[in-house]
Scaffold this motif. Structure first.
Motif, short mmCIF file in Angstrom:
data_model
loop_
_atom_site.label_atom_id
_atom_site.label_comp_id
_atom_site.label_asym_id
_atom_site.label_seq_id
_atom_site.Cartn_x
_atom_site.Cartn_y
_atom_site.Cartn_z
N GLU A 207 -14.53 -38.75 -15.33
CA GLU A 207 -14.22 -39.46 -16.57
C GLU A 207 -15.30 -39.24 -17.62
O GLU A 207 -14.99 -39.03 -18.80
CB GLU A 207 -14.07 -40.95 -16.28
N ILE A 208 -16.55 -39.28 -17.21
CA ILE A 208 -17.63 -39.11 -18.17
C ILE A 208 -17.65 -37.71 -18.74
O ILE A 208 -17.85 -37.50 -19.94
CB ILE A 208 -19.00 -39.47 -17.52
N LEU A 209 -17.43 -36.70 -17.89
CA LEU A 209 -17.42 -35.32 -18.39
C LEU A 209 -16.22 -35.07 -19.29
O LEU A 209 -16.31 -34.34 -20.28
CB LEU A 209 -17.44 -34.33 -17.22
N SER A 210 -15.09 -35.69 -18.95
CA SER A 210 -13.91 -35.57 -19.80
C SER A 210 -14.19 -36.15 -21.18
O SER A 210 -13.79 -35.56 -22.21
CB SER A 210 -12.73 -36.28 -19.16
N TYR A 211 -14.88 -37.27 -21.24
CA TYR A 211 -15.23 -37.90 -22.51
C TYR A 211 -16.14 -36.99 -23.33
O TYR A 211 -15.92 -36.80 -24.53
CB TYR A 211 -15.92 -39.24 -22.24
N ILE A 212 -17.15 -36.40 -22.68
CA ILE A 212 -18.09 -35.53 -23.40
C ILE A 212 -17.40 -34.28 -23.92
O ILE A 212 -17.57 -33.90 -25.09
CB ILE A 212 -19.26 -35.16 -22.47
N MET A 213 -16.60 -33.65 -23.08
CA MET A 213 -15.96 -32.40 -23.48
C MET A 213 -14.93 -32.62 -24.59
O MET A 213 -14.73 -31.75 -25.45
CB MET A 213 -15.30 -31.73 -22.29
N LEU A 214 -14.29 -33.78 -24.59
CA LEU A 214 -13.34 -34.06 -25.66
C LEU A 214 -14.05 -34.18 -27.00
O LEU A 214 -13.56 -33.70 -28.03
CB LEU A 214 -12.57 -35.35 -25.36
N SER B 101 -17.70 -36.79 -34.80
CA SER B 101 -16.99 -36.39 -33.59
C SER B 101 -17.84 -36.55 -32.33
O SER B 101 -17.31 -36.80 -31.24
CB SER B 101 -16.53 -34.94 -33.71
N LEU B 102 -19.17 -36.41 -32.47
CA LEU B 102 -20.05 -36.41 -31.30
C LEU B 102 -20.66 -37.78 -31.01
O LEU B 102 -20.87 -38.12 -29.83
CB LEU B 102 -21.18 -35.39 -31.50
N LEU B 103 -20.98 -38.56 -32.03
CA LEU B 103 -21.67 -39.83 -31.81
C LEU B 103 -20.73 -40.87 -31.22
O LEU B 103 -19.62 -41.10 -31.75
CB LEU B 103 -22.26 -40.34 -33.12
N PRO B 104 -21.13 -41.54 -30.13
CA PRO B 104 -20.24 -42.53 -29.48
C PRO B 104 -19.85 -43.69 -30.38
O PRO B 104 -18.75 -44.23 -30.24
CB PRO B 104 -21.09 -43.01 -28.29
N VAL B 105 -20.72 -44.07 -31.32
CA VAL B 105 -20.44 -45.24 -32.14
C VAL B 105 -19.18 -45.05 -32.97
O VAL B 105 -18.49 -46.03 -33.32
CB VAL B 105 -21.65 -45.56 -33.04
N PHE B 106 -18.84 -43.80 -33.31
CA PHE B 106 -17.66 -43.55 -34.14
C PHE B 106 -16.39 -43.35 -33.32
O PHE B 106 -15.35 -43.02 -33.89
CB PHE B 106 -17.90 -42.31 -35.01
N GLN B 107 -16.47 -43.55 -31.99
CA GLN B 107 -15.29 -43.36 -31.16
C GLN B 107 -14.49 -44.64 -30.97
O GLN B 107 -13.45 -44.64 -30.31
CB GLN B 107 -15.70 -42.79 -29.79
N ARG C 162 -12.18 -41.09 -39.04
CA ARG C 162 -12.30 -39.74 -38.45
C ARG C 162 -11.19 -38.83 -38.94
O ARG C 162 -11.43 -37.67 -39.32
CB ARG C 162 -12.26 -39.83 -36.91
N ALA C 163 -9.97 -39.35 -38.95
CA ALA C 163 -8.84 -38.54 -39.42
C ALA C 163 -8.99 -38.17 -40.89
O ALA C 163 -8.65 -37.05 -41.31
CB ALA C 163 -7.54 -39.29 -39.18
N SER C 164 -9.53 -39.09 -41.68
CA SER C 164 -9.70 -38.82 -43.11
C SER C 164 -10.70 -37.71 -43.36
O SER C 164 -10.53 -36.89 -44.28
CB SER C 164 -10.15 -40.10 -43.83
#
Length: 278
Positions: free
Chosen positions: A110-117, A165-171, A179-181
């Protein structure tokens, strides 16, 4: 020289030949210049002066001087810089590599899937950003102000979108619209330099050809996003496209086609600027 022994200024021409040899060592002999078509030249020079050999010789010499000057100018002209084109190629390869790696490793945990996404989304931002470099740089190569302005704006937008896209706070879900904008704004911002290019070079065929390729690129990207968002065709026949032919696969095919279309436009930019410079 042997055919026209009475050429005027023969000594000056021979001296010029020696100077060119010393300045350009790779030119070993004027006999290597194959584009002097003397029969065609004589056909244009002889009819009005069959009885006056000196005029014919002067005509031939003038034609040789013109061709010689054109050959030297072509020889000395250096091709324009290629780094904006290579920046685009690097961005496209990074995006496709990030996507491939995401699909390969996301099932690990799960963690690697989150990072790669997150890396996959960052790759998309990099591709969009670097796609601007060839058209902007070569369209406004002779207008440094607009060139630097457009490149600065898209680069800053690309950096911001990559960080989002990379920083967790924006997820978090509340940032989904933001993000879409950012992605949408990056894509739409390409309209301004394209229209500006058409205004400046409306009479240049290369400007029209590259615009046609860029419009086709936008159509392929847009179609891919539409297919992916609407889940076509699996939403029509659930379970029939689980292995092949699903929307995600069609999306990737359309992205590759769009990137290749942009690559073809980049080649036209290079040929245009190599031939005409500013």
């Amino acid at each position: 020289m042997s055919c026209f022994p009475s050429l005027p200024n023969k000594a000056d021409f021979q001296r010029l030949q020696e100077e060119v040899k010393s300045a350009l060592p790779s030119i070993t002999s004027l006999s290597s210049i194959s584009h002097w078509h003397l029969p065609e030249v004589l056909a244009n020079c002889l009819p009005e002066s069959l009885s006056h050999a000196n005029r014919t010789e002067q005509c031939v010499l003038q034609k040789m001087k013109q061709d010689f000057a054109s050959m030297i100018a072509s020889y000395l002209q250096q091709p324009i810089t290629r780094w904006p084109f290579f920046v685009f190629l690097g961005g496209a390869m990074f995006c496709l590599l990030a996507s491939s790696t995401c699909h390969l490793l996301s099932c690990h945990s799960e963690i690697l899937s989150y990072i790669m996404l997150r890396v996959d989304y960052a790759g998309i931002a990099v591709l969009i950003t670097t796609s601007f470099y060839p058209p902007v740089y070569y369209s406004f190569m002779c207008n440094p102000f607009f060139r630097n302005m457009y490149l600065s704006v898209i680069t800053l937008m690309g950096i911001a979108t990559t960080l989002v896209s990379l920083l967790p706070v924006f997820q978090n879900p509340e940032f989904r619209t933001f993000r879409a904008s950012l992605f949408f704004g990056m894509g739409v911002s390409g309209i301004a330099p394209i229209l500006h290019k058409l205004i400046l070079y409306k009479d240049e065929p290369a400007a029209l050809y590259t615009t046609a390729y860029e419009v086709a690129m936008g159509v392929f990207y847009g179609l891919g996003a539409l297919v992916y968002a609407l889940r076509i065709p699996e939403k029509w026949k659930p379970g029939k496209f689980d292995i092949a032919g699903n929307s995600h696969q069609l999306f990737h095919v359309l992205v590759v086609i769009a990137a290749y279309t942009h690559y073809r436009a980049g080649l036209i930019y290079l040929q245009w600027r190599d031939a005409k410079g500013c």
